[in-house]
Design a protein around this motif. Structure first.
Motif, mmCIF file in Angstrom:
data_model
loop_
_atom_site.group_PDB
_atom_site.id
_atom_site.type_symbol
_atom_site.label_atom_id
_atom_site.label_comp_id
_atom_site.label_asym_id
_atom_site.label_seq_id
_atom_site.Cartn_x
_atom_site.Cartn_y
_atom_site.Cartn_z
ATOM 1 N N GLY A 1 0.784 -1.226 0.000
ATOM 2 C CA GLY A 1 0.000 0.000 0.000
ATOM 3 C C GLY A 1 0.811 1.269 0.000
ATOM 4 O O GLY A 1 0.316 2.327 -0.384
ATOM 5 N N ALA A 2 2.074 1.175 0.431
ATOM 6 C CA ALA A 2 2.903 2.381 0.519
ATOM 7 C C ALA A 2 4.374 1.998 0.561
ATOM 8 O O ALA A 2 4.734 0.908 1.014
ATOM 9 C CB ALA A 2 2.535 3.197 1.757
ATOM 10 N N VAL A 3 5.214 2.929 0.084
ATOM 11 C CA VAL A 3 6.664 2.742 0.092
ATOM 12 C C VAL A 3 7.297 4.045 0.552
ATOM 13 O O VAL A 3 7.009 5.110 -0.010
ATOM 14 C CB VAL A 3 7.207 2.404 -1.319
ATOM 15 N N SER A 4 8.138 3.963 1.578
ATOM 16 C CA SER A 4 8.847 5.158 2.027
ATOM 17 C C SER A 4 10.278 4.806 2.397
ATOM 18 O O SER A 4 10.594 3.645 2.664
ATOM 19 C CB SER A 4 8.143 5.805 3.223
ATOM 20 N N ALA A 5 11.139 5.811 2.422
ATOM 21 C CA ALA A 5 12.555 5.591 2.686
ATOM 22 C C ALA A 5 12.796 5.108 4.100
ATOM 23 O O ALA A 5 13.680 4.280 4.356
ATOM 24 C CB ALA A 5 13.338 6.882 2.427
ATOM 25 N N ASP A 6 12.004 5.596 5.050
ATOM 26 C CA ASP A 6 12.252 5.232 6.458
ATOM 27 C C ASP A 6 11.413 4.053 6.940
ATOM 28 O O ASP A 6 11.891 3.206 7.682
ATOM 29 C CB ASP A 6 12.019 6.442 7.369
ATOM 30 N N ALA A 7 10.163 3.955 6.493
ATOM 31 C CA ALA A 7 9.266 2.895 6.982
ATOM 32 C C ALA A 7 9.297 1.652 6.111
ATOM 33 O O ALA A 7 8.752 0.619 6.493
ATOM 34 C CB ALA A 7 7.839 3.418 7.082
ATOM 35 N N GLY A 8 9.906 1.709 4.937
ATOM 36 C CA GLY A 8 9.932 0.558 4.046
ATOM 37 C C GLY A 8 8.591 0.347 3.378
ATOM 38 O O GLY A 8 7.937 1.299 2.948
ATOM 39 N N TYR A 9 8.148 -0.906 3.310
ATOM 40 C CA TYR A 9 6.890 -1.268 2.652
ATOM 41 C C TYR A 9 5.817 -1.437 3.727
ATOM 42 O O TYR A 9 6.009 -2.180 4.701
ATOM 43 C CB TYR A 9 7.045 -2.562 1.862
ATOM 44 N N THR A 10 4.691 -0.776 3.554
ATOM 45 C CA THR A 10 3.637 -0.839 4.566
ATOM 46 C C THR A 10 2.285 -1.096 3.917
ATOM 47 O O THR A 10 2.102 -0.938 2.704
ATOM 48 C CB THR A 10 3.563 0.470 5.386
ATOM 49 N N THR A 11 1.325 -1.499 4.749
ATOM 50 C CA THR A 11 -0.045 -1.730 4.296
ATOM 51 C C THR A 11 -0.990 -1.313 5.413
ATOM 52 O O THR A 11 -0.553 -1.028 6.537
ATOM 53 C CB THR A 11 -0.244 -3.207 3.906
ATOM 54 N N SER A 12 -2.284 -1.288 5.135
ATOM 55 C CA SER A 12 -3.241 -0.738 6.098
ATOM 56 C C SER A 12 -3.741 -1.756 7.107
ATOM 57 O O SER A 12 -4.282 -1.382 8.147
ATOM 58 C CB SER A 12 -4.431 -0.135 5.353
ATOM 59 N N ASN A 13 -3.578 -3.046 6.820
ATOM 60 C CA ASN A 13 -4.177 -4.082 7.662
ATOM 61 C C ASN A 13 -3.094 -4.926 8.322
ATOM 62 O O ASN A 13 -2.204 -5.456 7.649
ATOM 63 C CB ASN A 13 -5.106 -4.961 6.812
ATOM 64 N N LEU A 14 -3.182 -5.074 9.628
ATOM 65 C CA LEU A 14 -2.139 -5.764 10.390
ATOM 66 C C LEU A 14 -2.039 -7.237 10.007
ATOM 67 O O LEU A 14 -0.942 -7.774 9.834
ATOM 68 C CB LEU A 14 -2.429 -5.633 11.891
ATOM 69 N N ALA A 15 -3.170 -7.909 9.859
ATOM 70 C CA ALA A 15 -3.147 -9.332 9.521
ATOM 71 C C ALA A 15 -2.591 -9.551 8.117
ATOM 72 O O ALA A 15 -1.869 -10.518 7.870
ATOM 73 C CB ALA A 15 -4.557 -9.921 9.632
ATOM 74 N N ASP B 1 2.563 1.147 -7.529
ATOM 75 C CA ASP B 1 2.566 2.260 -8.475
ATOM 76 C C ASP B 1 3.025 3.532 -7.766
ATOM 77 O O ASP B 1 3.145 3.587 -6.546
ATOM 78 C CB ASP B 1 1.186 2.435 -9.116
ATOM 79 N N SER B 2 3.278 4.562 -8.555
ATOM 80 C CA SER B 2 3.906 5.774 -8.019
ATOM 81 C C SER B 2 3.047 6.530 -7.020
ATOM 82 O O SER B 2 3.563 7.351 -6.250
ATOM 83 C CB SER B 2 4.294 6.703 -9.172
ATOM 84 N N SER B 3 1.734 6.273 -6.989
ATOM 85 C CA SER B 3 0.883 6.928 -5.994
ATOM 86 C C SER B 3 1.190 6.434 -4.579
ATOM 87 O O SER B 3 0.763 7.063 -3.599
ATOM 88 C CB SER B 3 -0.595 6.695 -6.316
ATOM 89 N N LYS B 4 1.920 5.330 -4.461
ATOM 90 C CA LYS B 4 2.240 4.755 -3.148
ATOM 91 C C LYS B 4 3.527 5.340 -2.549
ATOM 92 O O LYS B 4 3.843 5.054 -1.392
ATOM 93 C CB LYS B 4 2.419 3.226 -3.281
ATOM 94 N N PHE B 5 4.260 6.141 -3.304
ATOM 95 C CA PHE B 5 5.549 6.641 -2.838
ATOM 96 C C PHE B 5 5.394 7.723 -1.769
ATOM 97 O O PHE B 5 4.489 8.564 -1.845
ATOM 98 C CB PHE B 5 6.357 7.224 -4.001
ATOM 99 N N GLY B 6 6.299 7.684 -0.801
ATOM 100 C CA GLY B 6 6.353 8.719 0.219
ATOM 101 C C GLY B 6 5.250 8.643 1.244
ATOM 102 O O GLY B 6 5.028 9.596 1.995
ATOM 103 N N MET C 1 10.224 6.228 -11.886
ATOM 104 C CA MET C 1 11.300 6.237 -10.901
ATOM 105 C C MET C 1 10.851 6.951 -9.626
ATOM 106 O O MET C 1 10.245 8.025 -9.689
ATOM 107 C CB MET C 1 12.522 6.940 -11.491
ATOM 108 N N PRO C 2 11.128 6.381 -8.454
ATOM 109 C CA PRO C 2 10.717 6.993 -7.185
ATOM 110 C C PRO C 2 11.435 8.325 -6.947
ATOM 111 O O PRO C 2 12.458 8.615 -7.586
ATOM 112 C CB PRO C 2 11.128 5.953 -6.136
ATOM 113 N N PRO C 3 10.939 9.121 -6.015
ATOM 114 C CA PRO C 3 11.628 10.359 -5.636
ATOM 115 C C PRO C 3 13.048 10.068 -5.144
ATOM 116 O O PRO C 3 13.344 8.937 -4.737
ATOM 117 C CB PRO C 3 10.759 10.919 -4.509
ATOM 118 N N PRO C 4 13.926 11.071 -5.161
ATOM 119 C CA PRO C 4 15.335 10.828 -4.835
ATOM 120 C C PRO C 4 15.581 10.134 -3.502
ATOM 121 O O PRO C 4 16.454 9.255 -3.413
ATOM 122 C CB PRO C 4 15.925 12.246 -4.845
#
Length: 258
Positions: free
Chosen positions: A170-184, A204-209, A230-233
């Motif tokens: 669901g999301a990709v960030s430099a500090d948190a890595g790969y995340t999603t909304s549901n714990l299970a 997709d690129s909407s998931k960046f940051g 390509m993701p942000p720098p």
């Protein structure tokens, strides 16, 4: 039994056996027959009604229309990572569903998934075996949430692994890595990653940051990030430092040209 499944929406073998006072083997045989007759959709450990599948399928089609072109690009690039004769794991989500639909050029694949829409989406010519992980069904995505495991007839857990795990996040960030909304779902995705020789994250690129509730893994847990641009720098640098290959349509075109 068919009426009860239709009314309940999703059921387990053990719950049906208890409700109707019959053996688990009897329930399994009845569900197999009802599935063959097109009355319901058989899952590992239970079944889902056709009406539930139809409602969720419409919701999935609506989500597929969001970032549709980007998801198709990602699906095509991710399919290129799949080798004929290999074993792959695919998690829930619309990007991975697009991937499943795009495997028509492949052959002799063994697929294990928690996405109940994937088996029907997979081209029959590409498949050797399909396995669906059991557990509760999350209605929003029609994906099971439970252990990434199968058991032998004697009850012992079988040791399973795959050549490639294709994981939509669901999301990709430099500090948190790969995340999603549901714990299970995050826990299930973590386990798929742990059982894979190679891991491709699909986003997709909407998931960046962005950062969602539950972390799936650090960036370094993946071998590839398959995305539409390509993701942000900051994310690009963090991925490079983590040893993750970034696969985009532009990068693939350059590679093919050379």
């Amino acid at each position: 039994m068919a009426a009860y499944v239709a009314e309940t929406g999703q059921v387990t073998v053990s719950a049906l056996a208890e409700r109707f006072g019959v053996s688990i083997d009897t329930v399994r045989r009845d569900l197999d027959q009802l599935s063959a007759d097109g009355v319901l959709v058989r899952t590992y450990g239970g079944a889902v009604s056709r009406s539930t599948l139809a409602r969720t399928d419409r919701a999935v089609d609506q989500r597929l229309s969001i970032q549709e072109q980007e998801k198709e690009q990602i699906a095509e690039l991710a399919a290129a990572l799949v080798e004929d004769g290999s074993t792959i794991m695919i998690n829930g989500g619309t990007t991975t569903l697009a991937l499943a639909r795009g495997l028509s050029q492949h052959r002799e694949l063994t697929v294990a998934t928690n996405n109940l829409l994937v088996p029907a989406a997979l081209p029959s010519s590409a498949i050797r075996d399909i396995y669906v992980f059991g557990g509760a069904v999350r209605a929003l995505t029609l994906a099971t949430i439970g252990p990434v495991s199968f058991r032998a007839n004697g009850g012992a857990e079988l040791d399973i692994s795959c050549d490639l795990a294709l994981i939509g996040v669901g999301a990709v960030s430099a500090d948190a890595g790969y995340t999603t909304s549901n714990l299970a779902e995050a826990a299930m995705m973590q386990e798929m990653i742990s059982r894979a020789a190679r891991v491709a994250i699909l986003a997709d690129s909407s998931k960046f940051g962005r950062r969602l509730f539950a972390q799936v893994s650090e960036l370094s847990a993946a071998d590839y990030l398959v995305t539409d641009t390509m993701p942000p720098p900051d994310i690009r640098d963090a991925l490079t430092e983590a040893g993750v290959e970034i696969i985009t349509p532009a990068a693939a075109s350059r590679r093919n040209a050379s």
